[in-house]
Design an enzyme around this catalytic site. Structure first.
Site, PDB file in Angstrom:
ATOM      1  N   ARG A   1      11.235 -57.094  46.714  1.00 48.58           N
ATOM      2  CA  ARG A   1      10.061 -57.609  47.761  1.00 48.58           C
ATOM      3  C   ARG A   1       9.946 -58.580  48.381  1.00 48.58           C
ATOM      4  O   ARG A   1       8.611 -59.546  48.630  1.00 48.58           O
ATOM      5  CB  ARG A   1       8.895 -56.810  46.558  1.00 48.58           C
ATOM      6  CG  ARG A   1       8.473 -56.250  45.759  1.00 48.58           C
ATOM      7  CD  ARG A   1       8.223 -54.964  45.981  1.00 48.58           C
ATOM      8  NE  ARG A   1       8.120 -53.898  45.137  1.00 48.58           N
ATOM      9  CZ  ARG A   1       9.462 -52.843  44.846  1.00 48.58           C
ATOM     10  NH1 ARG A   1      10.411 -53.538  45.897  1.00 48.58           N
ATOM     11  NH2 ARG A   1       9.017 -52.098  44.567  1.00 48.58           N
TER      12      ARG A   1
ATOM     13  N   SER B   1      -1.473 -52.334  45.035  1.00 48.94           N
ATOM     14  CA  SER B   1      -0.567 -53.715  44.247  1.00 48.94           C
ATOM     15  C   SER B   1      -0.849 -54.839  44.924  1.00 48.94           C
ATOM     16  O   SER B   1      -0.134 -55.370  45.362  1.00 48.94           O
ATOM     17  CB  SER B   1       0.559 -53.614  44.012  1.00 48.94           C
ATOM     18  OG  SER B   1       1.247 -52.460  43.455  1.00 48.94           O
TER      19      SER B   1
ATOM     20  N   GLU C   1       0.640 -60.018  45.803  1.00 46.03           N
ATOM     21  CA  GLU C   1       1.764 -59.574  47.034  1.00 46.03           C
ATOM     22  C   GLU C   1       0.981 -59.341  48.041  1.00 46.03           C
ATOM     23  O   GLU C   1       1.611 -59.226  49.500  1.00 46.03           O
ATOM     24  CB  GLU C   1       1.637 -57.545  45.924  1.00 46.03           C
ATOM     25  CG  GLU C   1       2.897 -56.510  47.524  1.00 46.03           C
ATOM     26  CD  GLU C   1       3.118 -56.057  46.821  1.00 46.03           C
ATOM     27  OE1 GLU C   1       3.558 -55.648  45.856  1.00 46.03           O
ATOM     28  OE2 GLU C   1       2.966 -54.131  46.892  1.00 46.03           O
TER      29      GLU C   1
HETATM   30  P1  NAP Z   1       5.017 -48.753  36.966  1.00 42.06           P
HETATM   31  O1  NAP Z   1       5.727 -47.362  37.539  1.00 42.06           O
HETATM   32  O2  NAP Z   1       4.774 -49.188  36.015  1.00 42.06           O
HETATM   33  O3  NAP Z   1       6.596 -49.747  37.128  1.00 42.06           O
HETATM   34  C1  NAP Z   1       5.725 -51.156  36.673  1.00 42.06           C
HETATM   35  C2  NAP Z   1       7.108 -51.750  36.584  1.00 42.06           C
HETATM   36  O4  NAP Z   1       8.318 -51.518  35.861  1.00 42.06           O
HETATM   37  C3  NAP Z   1       7.448 -52.317  38.309  1.00 42.06           C
HETATM   38  O5  NAP Z   1       8.239 -53.011  38.151  1.00 42.06           O
HETATM   39  C4  NAP Z   1       8.848 -51.313  37.895  1.00 42.06           C
HETATM   40  O6  NAP Z   1       9.940 -51.411  38.447  1.00 42.06           O
HETATM   41  C5  NAP Z   1       9.414 -50.879  36.623  1.00 42.06           C
HETATM   42  N1  NAP Z   1      10.184 -49.676  36.400  1.00 42.06           N
HETATM   43  C6  NAP Z   1       9.274 -48.971  35.704  1.00 42.06           C
HETATM   44  N2  NAP Z   1      10.202 -48.224  35.544  1.00 42.06           N
HETATM   45  C7  NAP Z   1      11.364 -48.290  35.495  1.00 42.06           C
HETATM   46  C8  NAP Z   1      12.482 -47.899  35.239  1.00 42.06           C
HETATM   47  N3  NAP Z   1      12.826 -46.334  35.347  1.00 42.06           N
HETATM   48  N4  NAP Z   1      13.847 -48.576  36.038  1.00 42.06           N
HETATM   49  C9  NAP Z   1      13.161 -49.735  36.363  1.00 42.06           C
HETATM   50  N5  NAP Z   1      12.211 -50.478  36.359  1.00 42.06           N
HETATM   51  C10 NAP Z   1      11.242 -49.791  35.876  1.00 42.06           C
HETATM   52  O7  NAP Z   1       4.683 -49.097  38.844  1.00 42.06           O
HETATM   53  P2  NAP Z   1       3.747 -48.705  39.541  1.00 42.06           P
HETATM   54  O8  NAP Z   1       2.764 -49.878  39.845  1.00 42.06           O
HETATM   55  O9  NAP Z   1       2.565 -47.676  39.288  1.00 42.06           O
HETATM   56  O10 NAP Z   1       4.527 -48.440  41.347  1.00 42.06           O
HETATM   57  C11 NAP Z   1       4.810 -47.178  40.935  1.00 42.06           C
HETATM   58  C12 NAP Z   1       6.159 -47.523  41.483  1.00 42.06           C
HETATM   59  O11 NAP Z   1       5.708 -48.278  43.577  1.00 42.06           O
HETATM   60  C13 NAP Z   1       7.418 -48.806  41.378  1.00 42.06           C
HETATM   61  O12 NAP Z   1       8.732 -48.723  41.694  1.00 42.06           O
HETATM   62  C14 NAP Z   1       6.250 -50.213  41.792  1.00 42.06           C
HETATM   63  O13 NAP Z   1       7.235 -51.048  42.323  1.00 42.06           O
HETATM   64  C15 NAP Z   1       6.146 -49.332  43.512  1.00 42.06           C
HETATM   65  N6  NAP Z   1       5.382 -50.053  44.236  1.00 42.06           N
HETATM   66  C16 NAP Z   1       5.314 -50.692  45.055  1.00 42.06           C
HETATM   67  C17 NAP Z   1       5.625 -51.595  46.069  1.00 42.06           C
HETATM   68  C18 NAP Z   1       5.076 -52.251  47.533  1.00 42.06           C
HETATM   69  O14 NAP Z   1       6.580 -52.034  47.639  1.00 42.06           O
HETATM   70  N7  NAP Z   1       4.484 -52.970  48.359  1.00 42.06           N
HETATM   71  C19 NAP Z   1       3.704 -51.971  46.047  1.00 42.06           C
HETATM   72  C20 NAP Z   1       3.276 -51.295  44.762  1.00 42.06           C
HETATM   73  C21 NAP Z   1       4.081 -50.213  44.364  1.00 42.06           C
HETATM   74  P3  NAP Z   1      10.180 -50.939  40.645  1.00 42.06           P
HETATM   75  O15 NAP Z   1       9.196 -51.829  41.301  1.00 42.06           O
HETATM   76  O16 NAP Z   1      11.833 -51.717  40.920  1.00 42.06           O
HETATM   77  O17 NAP Z   1       9.764 -49.933  40.353  1.00 42.06           O
END
Ligand code: NAP
Length: 360
Positions: A172, A255, A355
């Site tokens: 990020r 987020s 963020e």
């Molecule tokens: P989530 O699925 O609850 O996951 C929360 C955290 O756990 C994230 O840091 C995610 O890593 C990690 N995670 C979950 N499953 C994983 C796996 N199988 N392997 C490795 N890491 C894992 O997250 P959420 O908030 O609902 O969001 C869903 C996705 O959208 C996530 O990938 C999150 O990062 C992404 N997102 C990105 C942004 C952005 O780029 N600005 C904003 C909002 C959400 P990762 O972050 O590496 O995936």
């Protein structure tokens, strides 16, 4: 150059900003302009250099919170449009101008059977924002496909092309978010996509969802990309992470906090604290940079709950990481954010990083 009222008259004065953002917060911009060409951007930026007023670059408005009292200086909205697809061996290079809607690009890539960004479906905002924080979700990050980024240096007014390595991408983040924050205007991004490539199914939540619905069985590769897109959109909708005027939880910046990545020592300290509080294991994921802990888990275990309200703002009923504006103010939102940061810091010794871009 002397600042003449004539020249300033080319800019819209006192433009309300809230409607340009997905969280619908903030006062007015002292001056405002929409730029549809690179020349218009250069002209506005160079003129404002002579005024000494600050210039804020606005893209899709999905990750920014403006202050209630408004913004001094110029808000410049980048609306550079244009997409090109260049065939290169097994790959297609998607060249997008910064003002293109990100999700339209993902949709187009899936329709054209091009793999590489399908898991990034439903993310609001413009293409120009994607390299800044190396947007990623459900197992893909834009750094995996970006070949180069063209940007305008706001000081020298030179246009510079950065290779992916020169963008210094991390979790990020990139040079555009850290060392070179506010130095460049992103103009154009090139993404390398794989023609008829397999979709990425690295993320357990996505894989499980696809399996539970039997979405990827007995279908062609092209249909698989479409199925992944639909699955990601469905997962995001359930978390109110797709902008939908009929969903009040989606009046957010997505987020609000970055998921923290803890180095070994920090992670050890975190585990000690979990023991001390009698908390069971927290979800955690190994990454190249350390151990990732979901910020949403920290927020909920620091004493906050989904759906909690503070005046006109609150925490989304569908995701603890989204702070929502129901009918509030930036001041209320930032007060809630600070309260969460303090509670997570006190209990877990972890400093949450915002963020969202908060404009003072
Ligand atoms: P989530 O699925 O609850 O996951 C929360 C955290 O756990 C994230 O840091 C995610 O890593 C990690 N995670 C979950 N499953 C994983 C796996 N199988 N392997 C490795 N890491 C894992 O997250 P959420 O908030 O609902 O969001 C869903 C996705 O959208 C996530 O990938 C999150 O990062 C992404 N997102 C990105 C942004 C952005 O780029 N600005 C904003 C909002 C959400 P990762 O972050 O590496 O995936």
């Amino acid at each position: 150059m002397r600042v003449t009222p004539d020249k300033l008259a080319e800019f819209r004065a006192e433009m309300p900003l809230a409607e340009f953002t997905t969280i619908h917060l903030g006062g007015s911009a002292q001056y405002f302009i929409v730029c549809r060409t690179v020349d218009e951007i250069i002209s506005a930026v160079s003129f404002f250099q002579t005024t000494g007023f600050p210039v804020f670059i606005l893209g899709g408005g999905s990750n920014v919170v403006f202050p209630d009292h408004g913004v001094r200086g110029l808000v410049l909205k980048v609306e550079l449009k244009g997409i090109r697809l260049d065939e290169q061996g097994d790959c297609t290079v998607l060249v997008a101008n910064a003002g293109e809607s990100w999700d339209d690009l993902v949709k187009l890539s899936v329709e054209k059977n091009l793999a590489g960004i399908e898991c990034l479906s439903g993310i609001p905002g413009s293409a120009g924002a994607t390299p800044i924080q190396n947007v990623g979700a459900y197992g893909q990050e834009v750094k995996d496909t970006i070949i180069s980024v063209k940007a305008l240096d706001r000081k020298s007014l030179d246009i510079i092309e950065f290779s992916a390595a020169e963008c210094r991408f991390g979790y990020r983040r990139s040079r555009f978010k850290l060392d070179d924050r506010n130095r460049f205007v992103i103009l154009e991004i090139s993404y390398r996509l794989i023609r008829s490539g397999e979709p990425a199914l690295k993320y357990a939540e996505l894989r499980d969802y696809m399996e539970s619905k039997k979405l990827h069985q007995g279908i062609s590769v092209g249909d698989k990309l479409g199925a992944v897109r639909e699955a990601v959109l469905e997962l995001r909708r359930k978390k109110s992470m797709v902008i939908d005027p009929s969903d009040p939880n989606s009046r957010s910046v997505g987020s609000f906090f970055v998921n923290p990545v803890l180095a070994d020592g920090k992670y050890g300290d975190f585990l000690e604290r979990l023991k001390r509080y009698g908390l069971g294991p927290a979800p955690s994921y190994k990454s190249e940079e350390g151990i990732k802990v979901p910020a949403a888990w920290l927020v909920e275990n620091a004493g906050f709950r989904k759906g909690q309200r503070r005046g006109g703002v609150g925490i989304s009923t569908n995701h603890a990481l989204a702070l929502v504006n129901y009918s509030g103010t930036t001041k209320e939102l930032l007060t809630l954010a600070s309260e969460i940061e303090d509670a997570v810091g006190d209990k877990f010794g972890i400093k949450l990083e915002r963020e969202a871009v908060i404009i003072e």
